[in-house]
Design a protein around this motif. Structure first.
Motif, PDB file in Angstrom:
ATOM      1  N   ILE A  90       0.909  -1.161  -0.071  1.00  0.00           N
ATOM      2  CA  ILE A  90       0.153  -0.128  -0.115  1.00  0.00           C
ATOM      3  C   ILE A  90       0.869   1.300   0.002  1.00  0.00           C
ATOM      4  CG2 ILE A  90      -1.727   1.296   1.368  1.00  0.00           C
ATOM      5  CD1 ILE A  90      -2.595  -1.340   2.616  1.00  0.00           C
ATOM      6  N   GLY A  91       0.571   2.389  -0.808  1.00  0.00           N
ATOM      7  CA  GLY A  91       1.349   3.400  -0.711  1.00  0.00           C
ATOM      8  C   GLY A  91       2.851   3.213  -1.468  1.00  0.00           C
ATOM      9  N   ASN A  92       3.668   3.858  -1.101  1.00  0.00           N
ATOM     10  CA  ASN A  92       5.015   4.023  -2.040  1.00  0.00           C
ATOM     11  C   ASN A  92       6.295   3.610  -1.017  1.00  0.00           C
ATOM     12  OD1 ASN A  92       6.177   4.388  -4.519  1.00  0.00           O
ATOM     13  ND2 ASN A  92       6.873   6.345  -3.944  1.00  0.00           N
ATOM     14  N   LEU A  93       5.991   3.076  -0.078  1.00  0.00           N
ATOM     15  CA  LEU A  93       7.125   2.776   0.774  1.00  0.00           C
ATOM     16  C   LEU A  93       7.038   1.275   1.245  1.00  0.00           C
ATOM     17  CD1 LEU A  93       7.149   5.391   3.613  1.00  0.00           C
ATOM     18  CD2 LEU A  93       8.867   4.760   2.096  1.00  0.00           C
TER      19      LEU A  93
END
Lengths: 416, 416
Positions: A90-93
């Motif tokens: 989920i997200g960019n990390l």
């Protein structure tokens, strides 16, 4: 308080404040790694929740989150690699506990109070730095991906991977904190003929790679922080060399020595390994930058679309040469392309997440994504890549990935 | 392989793949929470490291990293709060396991497959959304701090906190992912007189707050992701309302209901609690935005400077009204100020890290930092804050923090 109990099998041996994971797993429970299992009330508003700090003050994820790293199917568990579960990210990390791994001699246990970094060779004054020394120096914090140059290696001859975790999961993104190499270089003074640097790890493989000094001086970092805390042990605790956009193997973990020289050291890892065998039988060495690349993570191989209708195609794009500029998506195997939405502001040598709304009409479709970076480099088709590189290579596979959607909604891995 | 053993007391009961934490703690060991203890070899290059996936595929931090959340000194462990260890934070993200907590009825355990969000009231069509529904909708990923409006509450009358963790640790920063409220509003259709929204949590306190609909429509988010994975249970798993820059209490955790209305609901939490009692005995309600604020984390109270010499003053600044514009540092109790270096590009309603090189001459000094945000709001002195707000308040303390450095290097908490 009649509020909750640990699930059967996990509770008996536990004192207050203890984590259930070890015991639950020892007792054959299916508690997911990194989670603690609790009873699930029918209505959580009707009984008090669990008390604060029952986990000891360093929290764990929910028992319902079960994605884990998986290991490559090779025989040793010391020299191997694990894949990040990209489909569920989920997200960019990448959560630090799910960052991909590549180890050549297992994960060493290092006491940071006894660890030192030696910087010597073609310098005016060789110096040793403790971890505490480095933490006192001016620091930078930057978000970058690391990609193993072996990422997607199973796809050269024919489509093989049965999940996007295995096809592209040697890629992870973190916020890294550390001291720039240029700061250390000012402390020791570089000789005029300083051109290459040997970086050496303190693991059982004593991993060594040669790095051009221009790269180190431009953005090389001695990292001690990852995602707000110290590096994780698997990522090089307490020190790792970070070389934004370079192949993962050069980001030497458990970094203990940097030797400045006027030439590369031609180590095993940059001659026998991590070189690119070309069609004419010669090998390219020091192909260090990772290329423009992308992959659709939803939908992807192994998934099933339940029925025709509205979907959002989602994926990840990156380049080792700079910022991602555009991502395009095709649903007809590359005949036509549509610009995808990029969800976060592109940063240099960092992933972006992209998406494109899609109405699936129920007929077979072939999904592809194509990354273009700010240098103008375009992710190639499989055919273009093989025409240029042949089939002798292991590393630096960056072809457009094709997922075939069948009429029944099943997704398979194809070379379109 | 004669490579490593778990430390004494932790190994006996453990099968392969099991975590040592639970057993080690049960046996009275001092294994830090979130870590696994291994033997430390004299030379890690001489024996193989530990094998991959011994931790089950979701990694943990090093055994040498010991910082944890600490609980406020109040009598209950269900209705209380814990502080983030700001002094040891690296970079500009809070590790999810160290995010501050404020609970009013403990931490509920919620099965995301059974959890729903209801959006009703002054809408054309009330709707229920499952977690899976929300994950399929267009998403955004943004980095924001959350600050409890009770952060620094112990400092009103006199300097009290003995660590920056306790003085300012109700502040944490994460990358959040979710669906914008505006996306859901389009699905249900808002009536013309829609002005406020009640947000309700599924915890045992059934936490409720009223939020102006302009705020929700501008950047309110139904978050399901935090730092690359699902929300942690303590942060509202599986759904939390995120209101960038608003006081933490309004970011309703375990979110299950949003009711649109033409007026605020005047819940207990926004009338009896989370209101600001002024010097004249009247209380301000709905003081929702967090103010411009900063704190020096190194050096800070409880630390000791070993000797005069070169140091880097380091800290964190933030504002609930927009981006941080400048941070200034004083070493003479506010008589003179120097602009600090800001280490990361300021994002709206997000922390920045700042630093300033400092040569300590060994004489007493008073260190302060002052934040100015892009709206021009300036962090006030303690005297200015008390002149304006009096001493009846609990919440929204944002005065400049003063740390006094004594001639012996000791640091104390003062009102300068």
């Amino acid at each position: 308080m009649p509020r909750r109990r640990l699930l059967a099998g996990a509770g008996a041996a536990l004192g207050a404040g203890a984590l259930a994971v070890g015991s639950a797993r020892a007792a054959g429970e299916t508690a997911p790694p990194g989670a603690v299992r609790y009873d699930v009330p029918d209505d959580p508003t009707k009984i008090p929740g669990r008390p604060l700090l029952e986990d000891g003050g360093y929290g764990t994820r929910s028992q319902f989150e079960t994605e884990v790293r998986v290991k490559a199917p090779n025989p040793t568990d010391i020299t191997s690699w694990t894949f990040t579960p990209l489909a569920s990210q989920i997200g960019n990390l990448t959560p630090s506990g799910l960052h991909f791994e590549r180890h050549h001699g297992g994960i060493p246990t290092i006491d940071p109070a006894r660890h030192e970094l030696i910087l010597h060779g073609l310098v005016d004054t060789a110096k040793k730095f403790t971890v505490a020394d480095l933490k006192r120096m001016p620091s930078v914090t930057r978000k970058h991906f690391i990609e193993c140059s072996g990422n997607t290696l199973y796809e050269w001859a024919k489509p093989t991977a049965k999940s996007v975790q295995v096809s592209h999961g040697l890629l992870s993104t973190s916020e890294w904190t550390g001291v720039l190499f240029s700061t250390l270089a000012r402390e020791v003074g570089l000789k005029e003929n300083a051109l290459w640097v040997l970086a050496e790890g303190a693991d059982a493989a004593v991993m060594t790679r040669s790095v051009p000094i221009e790269k180190l001086l431009s953005d090389g970092m001695i990292a001690y922080g990852q995602n707000g805390e110290a590096l994780r042990p698997e990522q090089g605790y307490p020190l790792r060399l970070l070389l934004p956009g370079y192949e993962g193997n050069t980001h030497i973990k458990w970094l203990r020595r940097l030797q400045v020289s006027d030439r590369p050291f031609m180590t095993r890892e940059e001659t026998s390994k991590y070189s690119d065998l070309m069609p004419d039988g010669r090998a390219k060495l020091f192909t260090l930058q990772m290329d423009a690349k992308s992959v659709i993570t939803f939908p992807s191989v192994g998934m099933m679309l339940p029925k025709p209708g509205r979907y959002e195609i989602r994926g990840i794009a990156w380049s080792g040469r700079g910022r991602v500029q555009t991502v395009e998506v095709s649903i007809d195997g590359g005949k036509s392309w549509s610009p995808a939405n990029i969800e976060n502001a592109p940063e240099p040598m960092c992933t972006v997440r992209f998406n494109l709304p899609w109405v699936w009409d129920g007929r077979p479709a072939t999904l592809q994504s194509r990354c273009t970076d700010e240098t103008g480099a375009v992710q190639p088709t499989y055919q273009d890549l093989v025409r240029r590189r042949g089939l002798n290579s292991v590393y630096h596979y960056n072809a457009i990935q094709s997922w075939a959607v069948a009429a029944d909604g099943g997704i398979s891995n194809v070379h379109a």
